[in-house]
Design an enzyme around this catalytic site. Structure first.
Site, PDB file in Angstrom:
ATOM      1  N   CYS A  86      49.207 -51.020 -31.716  1.00 20.82           N
ATOM      2  CA  CYS A  86      50.281 -49.970 -30.874  1.00 20.82           C
ATOM      3  C   CYS A  86      51.162 -49.556 -29.585  1.00 20.82           C
ATOM      4  O   CYS A  86      51.744 -49.063 -29.397  1.00 20.82           O
ATOM      5  CB  CYS A  86      47.985 -49.080 -29.972  1.00 20.82           C
ATOM      6  SG  CYS A  86      46.864 -49.095 -31.667  1.00 20.82           S
ATOM      7  N   ASP A  87      50.845 -50.931 -28.777  1.00 24.35           N
ATOM      8  CA  ASP A  87      52.157 -51.082 -27.888  1.00 24.35           C
ATOM      9  C   ASP A  87      53.429 -51.391 -28.964  1.00 24.35           C
ATOM     10  O   ASP A  87      54.548 -50.240 -28.717  1.00 24.35           O
ATOM     11  CB  ASP A  87      52.272 -52.860 -27.709  1.00 24.35           C
ATOM     12  CG  ASP A  87      53.092 -52.907 -26.944  1.00 24.35           C
ATOM     13  OD1 ASP A  87      53.863 -53.041 -27.006  1.00 24.35           O
ATOM     14  OD2 ASP A  87      52.306 -53.073 -25.230  1.00 24.35           O
TER      15      ASP A  87
END
Length: 182
Positions: free
Chosen positions: A66-67
């Site tokens: 997600c980062d």
């Protein structure tokens, strides 16, 4: 929550999960929703009409994929003209703001779907088993038509960034051409 349950769309760590809400496909009118901005104010998606929008959906900004996904779309903002990028997760708004500040992400607008799951249920990305959002990417043109929809088959995998960027660039080109013709 909703009566629409879908299986066979995505897995979480290799295990099948159930998604709540209908599938959104290319050509569909983009569903409206309200989510929370980092300052806890409601943002209605329809208030952003008239521009191309990339909606990057992640389970939580605090995880590696997600980062990476959010940072990649933050970098892509410069390639998208006037298109905007929204990252939607169920992270709390102040956690999203903290993450963006720590990561130096300033080109992506984060929205929290934590309160109502209004986005997740409208776009069919709520993982019933975990109350998280499945990884997905949607591109919506200025006329609120979905021009790209990707439900990533494994939550731990990255989406097809190039396909989303190309779809957004195409929508932006069409928007500019329509503006010149008017």
């Amino acid at each position: 929550m909703t009566s629409t349950e879908r299986t066979g769309v995505t897995t979480f760590r290799g295990n099948p999960v159930t998604l709540l809400g209908p599938a959104v496909a290319v050509g569909d009118q983009a569903p409206d929703f309200t989510a929370l901005a980092n300052d806890m104010t409601p943002v209605r998606f329809s208030s952003l009409s008239g521009t191309t929008r990339v909606i990057s959906v992640v389970p939580s900004l605090e995880t590696p994929v997600c980062d990476m996904q959010t940072r990649r779309f933050n970098e892509a903002v410069t390639e998208l003209g006037e298109a905007s990028v929204l990252t939607v997760s169920v992270d709390l708004p102040f956690a999203q703001a903290r993450w963006c500040g720590a990561a130096g992400v300033d080109g992506v607008r984060t929205l929290s779907d934590h309160r109502d799951l209004a986005f997740g249920l409208a776009y069919g990305v709520v993982i019933k088993e975990f109350r998280l959002l499945a990884r997905a990417v949607f591109v919506v043109d200025a006329a609120d038509t979905v021009v790209h929809a990707e439900y990533v088959p494994e939550v731990g995998q990255a989406p097809n960034f190039d396909a989303a960027v190309i779809a957004a660039q195409g929508a932006e080109t069409a928007r500019r051409a329509a503006g010149r013709a008017a």
